[in-house]
Design a protein around this motif. Structure first.
Motif, PDB file in Angstrom:
ATOM      1  N   GLU A  66     -15.374  10.114  -0.813  1.00 11.32           N
ATOM      2  CA  GLU A  66     -13.977   9.682  -1.230  1.00 11.32           C
ATOM      3  C   GLU A  66     -13.977   8.612  -2.055  1.00 11.32           C
ATOM      4  N   ASN A  67     -15.240   7.957  -2.552  1.00 16.72           N
ATOM      5  CA  ASN A  67     -14.856   6.611  -3.422  1.00 16.72           C
ATOM      6  C   ASN A  67     -14.275   5.748  -2.616  1.00 16.72           C
TER       7      ASN A  67
ATOM      8  N   VAL B  70      -5.996   0.176   5.444  1.00 17.11           N
ATOM      9  CA  VAL B  70      -7.559   0.295   5.917  1.00 17.11           C
ATOM     10  C   VAL B  70      -7.452   1.326   6.998  1.00 17.11           C
ATOM     11  N   ILE B  71      -8.731   2.196   7.135  1.00 14.99           N
ATOM     12  CA  ILE B  71      -8.726   3.156   8.008  1.00 14.99           C
ATOM     13  C   ILE B  71      -9.916   2.520   8.861  1.00 14.99           C
ATOM     14  N   VAL B  72      -9.599   2.709  10.314  1.00 16.39           N
ATOM     15  CA  VAL B  72     -10.410   2.396  11.116  1.00 16.39           C
ATOM     16  C   VAL B  72     -11.124   3.675  11.760  1.00 16.39           C
ATOM     17  N   THR B  73     -12.415   3.797  11.846  1.00 16.72           N
ATOM     18  CA  THR B  73     -13.100   5.087  12.729  1.00 16.72           C
ATOM     19  C   THR B  73     -14.301   4.482  13.505  1.00 16.72           C
TER      20      THR B  73
ATOM     21  N   ASP C 257     -10.952  13.372  11.888  1.00 15.73           N
ATOM     22  CA  ASP C 257      -9.490  13.005  11.887  1.00 15.73           C
ATOM     23  C   ASP C 257      -9.331  11.830  10.851  1.00 15.73           C
ATOM     24  N   VAL C 258     -10.442  11.272  10.406  1.00 12.63           N
ATOM     25  CA  VAL C 258     -10.277  10.289   9.447  1.00 12.63           C
ATOM     26  C   VAL C 258      -9.912  10.920   7.997  1.00 12.63           C
ATOM     27  N   ARG C 259     -10.502  12.043   7.502  1.00 13.83           N
ATOM     28  CA  ARG C 259     -10.264  12.800   6.597  1.00 13.83           C
ATOM     29  C   ARG C 259      -8.752  13.194   6.537  1.00 13.83           C
ATOM     30  N   ARG C 260      -8.042  13.592   7.838  1.00 13.11           N
ATOM     31  CA  ARG C 260      -6.530  13.829   7.842  1.00 13.11           C
ATOM     32  C   ARG C 260      -5.583  12.660   7.339  1.00 13.11           C
ATOM     33  N   ALA C 261      -6.291  11.291   8.110  1.00  8.55           N
ATOM     34  CA  ALA C 261      -5.227  10.060   7.951  1.00  8.55           C
ATOM     35  C   ALA C 261      -5.511   9.969   6.483  1.00  8.55           C
ATOM     36  N   TYR C 262      -6.592  10.027   5.940  1.00 10.51           N
ATOM     37  CA  TYR C 262      -6.796   9.694   4.565  1.00 10.51           C
ATOM     38  C   TYR C 262      -5.986  10.626   3.463  1.00 10.51           C
ATOM     39  N   THR C 263      -6.254  11.859   3.842  1.00  8.17           N
ATOM     40  CA  THR C 263      -5.005  12.826   3.225  1.00  8.17           C
ATOM     41  C   THR C 263      -3.710  12.404   2.938  1.00  8.17           C
ATOM     42  N   MET C 264      -3.201  12.106   4.280  1.00  5.89           N
ATOM     43  CA  MET C 264      -1.885  12.025   4.515  1.00  5.89           C
ATOM     44  C   MET C 264      -1.381  10.371   3.947  1.00  5.89           C
ATOM     45  N   LEU C 265      -2.470   9.234   3.804  1.00  5.35           N
ATOM     46  CA  LEU C 265      -1.969   8.013   3.140  1.00  5.35           C
ATOM     47  C   LEU C 265      -2.139   8.502   1.518  1.00  5.35           C
ATOM     48  N   ARG C 266      -2.952   9.113   1.224  1.00  5.40           N
ATOM     49  CA  ARG C 266      -2.781   9.527  -0.215  1.00  5.40           C
ATOM     50  C   ARG C 266      -1.441  10.274  -0.610  1.00  5.40           C
ATOM     51  N   LYS C 267      -0.958  11.253   0.211  1.00  5.46           N
ATOM     52  CA  LYS C 267       0.248  11.947  -0.012  1.00  5.46           C
ATOM     53  C   LYS C 267       1.505  11.032   0.048  1.00  5.46           C
ATOM     54  N   THR C 268       1.492   9.907   0.574  1.00  5.23           N
ATOM     55  CA  THR C 268       2.607   8.862   0.762  1.00  5.23           C
ATOM     56  C   THR C 268       2.379   7.810  -0.355  1.00  5.23           C
ATOM     57  N   HIS C 269       1.296   8.131  -1.014  1.00  3.94           N
ATOM     58  CA  HIS C 269       0.925   7.079  -2.300  1.00  3.94           C
ATOM     59  C   HIS C 269       0.702   5.708  -1.743  1.00  3.94           C
ATOM     60  N   ILE C 270       0.074   5.509  -0.450  1.00  9.09           N
ATOM     61  CA  ILE C 270      -0.469   4.444  -0.117  1.00  9.09           C
ATOM     62  C   ILE C 270      -2.267   4.433  -0.296  1.00  9.09           C
ATOM     63  N   PRO C 271      -2.519   3.481  -1.321  1.00 13.55           N
ATOM     64  CA  PRO C 271      -3.738   3.405  -1.671  1.00 13.55           C
ATOM     65  C   PRO C 271      -4.592   2.717  -0.340  1.00 13.55           C
ATOM     66  N   VAL C 272      -5.823   3.701  -0.259  1.00 16.34           N
ATOM     67  CA  VAL C 272      -6.666   3.246   0.668  1.00 16.34           C
ATOM     68  C   VAL C 272      -7.781   2.302   0.196  1.00 16.34           C
ATOM     69  N   LEU C 273      -7.766   1.114   0.780  1.00 16.26           N
ATOM     70  CA  LEU C 273      -8.509   0.000   0.198  1.00 16.26           C
ATOM     71  C   LEU C 273      -9.790   0.060   0.734  1.00 16.26           C
TER      72      LEU C 273
END
Ligand code: ADP
Length: 274
Positions: free
Chosen positions: A215-216, A155-158, A167-183
Motif C-alpha cells: 500500500e506504500n 496511524v493503524i495498529v495491527t 481487518d487492517v485492509r478494511r480500516a485502511y480502505t475506510m480511512l482512504r474513503k473518508t480522505h484521512i491520509p494514513v501516516l
C-alpha cells in the motif's frame, strides 16, 4: 515545542491545534490504545504540547492508562470542559464523561454530538498534537471525526497475524474513503524477545511489512510483546515513562520519531525533529 505552520488551514481546524492524529485498528485487542497512549507520552517527553482524546466508546481505557479514571471533569463558566492532565498530556475521555457502558448503544446523531462536544467544547489550549484513540474497526466515530475536523492523518495498529491484517485492509480502505491520509502502520506484539536476545515471532512474521509495501505506507515500528508493556497499561503509567529503557519503550519512542517525520513530510513544514 511550538509550531504555527499547518497545512490544514481550513474551517474544520480546531483553533490552536496544529495536528490531529487518529489512531485506529482493524479490530480490538491489538494494542491500539496502548500504542496511542505511548505515542502521546513520547511526544510529551520531547516537549510537545499534547492532548489525547479517548473516543473509543466501546472500551475507553485512556483514563485508566493515565491514572485519571473516575476523576470528575470540570467546566468553565461558558460550559467548556477543562481536560484532565496526567504525565504532561491533556486527556479527555468518554469514560470521564458518561457512566461505564452507557455509550455502547450510541449511534449516529448522539455519537456525533458527543464527539463534537469532546472535540470542540474542550479547552485544549494550544496543542502541537491531538491524538485521537478511535474505536476498533470501521464505523460511525471514524466517519464523524472526518466530517467534524481536518485530521492530519491516521496511524493503524495491527498484530502480525494474517487475520488481523485482513481487518487492517478494511480500516485502511475506510480511512482512504473518508480522505484521512494514513501516516503509517505500527505492528504491535511483533515478537517475543528470548533471554538470549533472539526473537521469537510467535504470531508470524512479515505481514505488516508486506502490507506497508503493497500500500506504500510507512511501517512506523515493530513493538515486541513484553510483560512490561502489559504491566504499564494496568499500572496507569505509559511504558515510555514507566520503563523507558525496556525494548518495547525504545521501539515506541522510535516509532513516534518516525511518525513525526511522516507528519512533517505530509505537512511539508518544519516541525522540529524529535
Ligand atoms: P486495543 O486498544 O487494541 O483493544 P489495548 O491497547 O487495550 O488494545 O491492549 C490490549 C491488552 O494487551 C492490554 O492489556 C495491553 O496492556 C496489552 N498489550 C498491548 N500491547 C502489548 C505488548 N506489546 N506486550 C504486552 N502486552 C501488550
Amino acid at each position: 515545542m511550538s509550531d504555527s505552520a499547518n497545512s490544514n488551514m481550513n474551517e474544520n481546524n480546531l483553533p490552536g491545534i496544529q495536528n490531529v492524529i487518529a489512531v485506529g485498528s482493524g479490530k480490538g485487542g491489538v494494542g491500539k490504545s496502548t500504542v496511542a497512549a505511548n505515542i502521546a507520552a513520547s511526544l510529551a517527553i520531547e516537549g510537545a504540547a499534547v492532548g489525547l482524546l479517548d473516543a473509543d466508546i466501546y472500551g475507553p481505557s485512556q483514563a485508566k492508562m493515565f491514572s485519571v479514571g473516575g476523576k470528575r471533569l470540570m467546566a468553565d463558566e461558558e460550559k467548556n470542559i477543562i481536560p484532565l492532565k496526567s504525565f504532561g498530556v491533556k486527556i479527555m475521555s468518554i469514560a470521564n464523561l458518561v457512566e461505564d457502558g452507557q455509550a455502547l448503544t450510541w449511534r449516529g446523531p448522539i455519537l456525533h454530538g458527543t464527539l463534537t462536544q469532546m472535540l470542540k467544547q474542550t479547552l485544549w489550549g494550544d496543542l502541537d498534537y491531538l491524538i485521537v484513540d478511535l474505536p476498533p474497526g470501521t464505523g460511525d466515530v471514524q466517519l464523524s471525526l472526518s466530517q467534524l475536523i481536518s485530521v492530519t492523518g491516521a496511524v493503524i495498529v495491527t498484530t502480525p497475524q494474517e487475520v488481523a491484517l485482513l481487518d487492517v485492509r478494511r480500516a485502511y480502505t475506510m480511512l482512504r474513503k473518508t480522505h484521512i491520509p494514513v501516516l503509517g502502520i505500527v505492528e504491535n506484539m511483533s515478537y517475543y524477545q528470548l533471554p538470549d536476545g533472539s526473537k521469537d515471532y510467535i504470531f508470524g512474521e512479515g505481514g505488516a511489512k508486506t502490507f506497508a509495501e503493497e500500500e506504500n505506507v510507512e511501517l512506523l515500528g515493530q513493538i515486541p510483546i513484553t510483560r512490561a508493556m502489559r504491566e504499564s497499561g494496568d499500572g496507569g503509567k505509559p511504558l515510555v515513562l514507566a520503563q523507558p529503557d525496556s525494548p518495547s519503550a525504545e521501539a515506541l519512542r522510535e516509532a513516534t520519531r518516525t511518525l513525526v517525520k511522516q507528519i512533517r513530510a505530509q505537512n511539508q513544514m518544519s516541525l522540529p525533529i524529535l
